[in-house]
Motif scaffolding. Structure first.
Motif, short mmCIF file in Angstrom:
data_model
loop_
_atom_site.label_atom_id
_atom_site.label_comp_id
_atom_site.label_asym_id
_atom_site.label_seq_id
_atom_site.Cartn_x
_atom_site.Cartn_y
_atom_site.Cartn_z
N ARG A 3 0.84 -1.21 0.00
CA ARG A 3 0.00 0.00 0.00
C ARG A 3 0.87 1.25 0.00
O ARG A 3 0.59 2.22 -0.71
N THR A 4 1.94 1.23 0.78
CA THR A 4 2.85 2.37 0.83
C THR A 4 3.54 2.57 -0.52
O THR A 4 3.62 3.69 -1.03
N VAL A 5 4.02 1.49 -1.11
CA VAL A 5 4.78 1.58 -2.37
C VAL A 5 3.87 1.92 -3.55
O VAL A 5 4.22 2.75 -4.39
N LEU A 6 2.70 1.31 -3.63
CA LEU A 6 1.84 1.48 -4.80
C LEU A 6 0.93 2.70 -4.73
O LEU A 6 0.47 3.18 -5.77
N GLY A 7 0.65 3.15 -3.53
CA GLY A 7 -0.16 4.36 -3.37
C GLY A 7 -1.49 4.28 -4.08
O GLY A 7 -2.19 3.27 -4.05
N ALA A 8 -1.84 5.36 -4.78
CA ALA A 8 -3.16 5.50 -5.41
C ALA A 8 -3.33 4.66 -6.67
O ALA A 8 -4.40 4.67 -7.26
N THR A 9 -2.31 3.93 -7.08
CA THR A 9 -2.46 3.10 -8.28
C THR A 9 -3.32 1.87 -8.02
O THR A 9 -3.71 1.18 -8.95
N VAL A 10 -3.59 1.59 -6.73
CA VAL A 10 -4.39 0.43 -6.35
C VAL A 10 -5.50 0.89 -5.41
O VAL A 10 -5.28 1.72 -4.53
N HIS A 11 -6.69 0.34 -5.60
CA HIS A 11 -7.83 0.61 -4.72
C HIS A 11 -7.90 -0.53 -3.71
O HIS A 11 -8.05 -1.69 -4.09
N TRP A 12 -7.78 -0.22 -2.44
CA TRP A 12 -7.81 -1.22 -1.36
C TRP A 12 -9.24 -1.26 -0.83
O TRP A 12 -9.64 -0.45 -0.01
N TRP A 13 -10.00 -2.22 -1.34
CA TRP A 13 -11.43 -2.31 -1.06
C TRP A 13 -11.68 -3.01 0.26
O TRP A 13 -11.06 -4.04 0.52
N PRO A 14 -12.55 -2.55 1.09
CA PRO A 14 -13.37 -1.34 1.03
C PRO A 14 -12.73 -0.14 1.73
O PRO A 14 -13.37 0.90 1.86
N THR A 37 -8.93 0.72 -12.44
CA THR A 37 -8.01 0.70 -11.31
C THR A 37 -7.83 -0.74 -10.83
O THR A 37 -8.79 -1.51 -10.81
N HIS A 38 -6.64 -1.10 -10.46
CA HIS A 38 -6.41 -2.40 -9.84
C HIS A 38 -7.05 -2.39 -8.46
O HIS A 38 -7.05 -1.36 -7.78
N VAL A 39 -7.59 -3.54 -8.06
CA VAL A 39 -8.28 -3.63 -6.77
C VAL A 39 -7.68 -4.77 -5.96
O VAL A 39 -7.47 -5.87 -6.48
N VAL A 40 -7.41 -4.49 -4.69
CA VAL A 40 -7.05 -5.53 -3.74
C VAL A 40 -8.24 -5.69 -2.82
O VAL A 40 -8.71 -4.72 -2.22
N ALA A 41 -8.76 -6.91 -2.74
CA ALA A 41 -9.93 -7.19 -1.92
C ALA A 41 -9.74 -8.55 -1.25
O ALA A 41 -9.14 -9.45 -1.82
N GLU A 42 -10.29 -8.68 -0.07
CA GLU A 42 -10.26 -9.96 0.62
C GLU A 42 -11.34 -10.86 0.03
O GLU A 42 -12.47 -10.44 -0.18
N CYS A 43 -10.96 -12.09 -0.25
CA CYS A 43 -11.92 -13.07 -0.77
C CYS A 43 -11.96 -14.28 0.16
O CYS A 43 -11.01 -14.55 0.88
N TYR A 44 -13.05 -14.98 0.12
CA TYR A 44 -13.25 -16.20 0.90
C TYR A 44 -13.56 -17.30 -0.12
O TYR A 44 -14.71 -17.47 -0.55
#
Length: 154
Positions: A64-75, A85-92
Motif C-alpha cells: 500500500r505504501t509503495v503502490l499508493g493510489a495506483t491500487v484501490h484497497w477495497w473497502p 483501477t487495480h483492486v485488492v480485496a479480501e476473498c473467501y
C-alpha cells in the motif's frame, strides 16, 4: 482525537467488543459471522487462516505504501473502485470453490481458480460492480471501513 472526534479505530477498540478485537479467537468480524468463516484470531485449528493472515498483513501494508493510489484497497478506500483501477480485496474461496470441478488442482489451486473464474464471470455478466456494494446493517456499515469486508459476502 481527530478534529475533536475519537477516530473510528479507537471507538471500536474501546467498545463492547474491543477486548475481543485484540486477539480473542472467539471474536469475529461482521463479514466472518455472515459467511460463517473462522476468526482472523483463530490459530492452530483445521481450516485456520490466522497465520497466513497475520504473516501477510505487513506485506500488504508495504504494498500500500509503495503502490499508493495506483491500487484501490477495497473497502478501505471506499466501496466503489474507480474505473480502470487495480483492486485488492479480501476473498473467501469457500464461497465459490464448490462451483467448479477440481480437474486435478490442489485445494489451494482450486481456491485460486474458483475466485479468479467467479470474478471473471461476474465481470463478464455485468454483475461485478454489485459485489462491491453488499447490503449492510447500520452496525456493519459503521464497522466495515475499519474491519474490512469479504468480497462476495452479501
Amino acid at each position: 482525537m481527530e478534529g475533536g472526534r475519537t477516530p473510528l479505530r479507537d471507538r471500536l477498540r474501546r467498545g463492547a467488543a474491543g477486548q475481543l478485537r485484540v486477539g480473542n479467537a472467539r471474536w469475529r468480524r461482521h463479514c466472518e459471522l455472515r459467511a460463517r468463516a473462522k476468526s482472523v484470531f483463530h490459530f492452530d485449528v483445521p481450516g485456520s487462516v490466522a497465520k497466513s493472515t497475520h504473516a501477510g498483513l505487513p506485506w500488504l501494508a508495504q504494498l500500500r505504501t509503495v503502490l499508493g493510489a495506483t491500487v484501490h484497497w477495497w473497502p478501505f478506500d471506499g466501496w466503489t473502485p474507480p474505473p480502470a483501477t487495480h483492486v485488492v480485496a479480501e476473498c473467501y474461496p469457500s464461497l465459490w470453490s464448490g462451483r467448479y470441478s477440481r480437474e486435478g488442482r490442489s485445494p489451494d489451486q482450486q481456491d485460486a481458480y474458483a475466485v479468479a473464474e467467479s470474478l471473471r464471470l461476474f465481470d463478464q455478466q455485468g454483475d461485478l460492480a454489485d459485489y462491491f456494494h453488499p447490503v449492510l446493517s447500520p452496525e456493519e456499515a459503521q464497522d466495515a471501513p475499519f474491519e474490512g469486508w469479504i468480497l462476495g459476502v452479501r
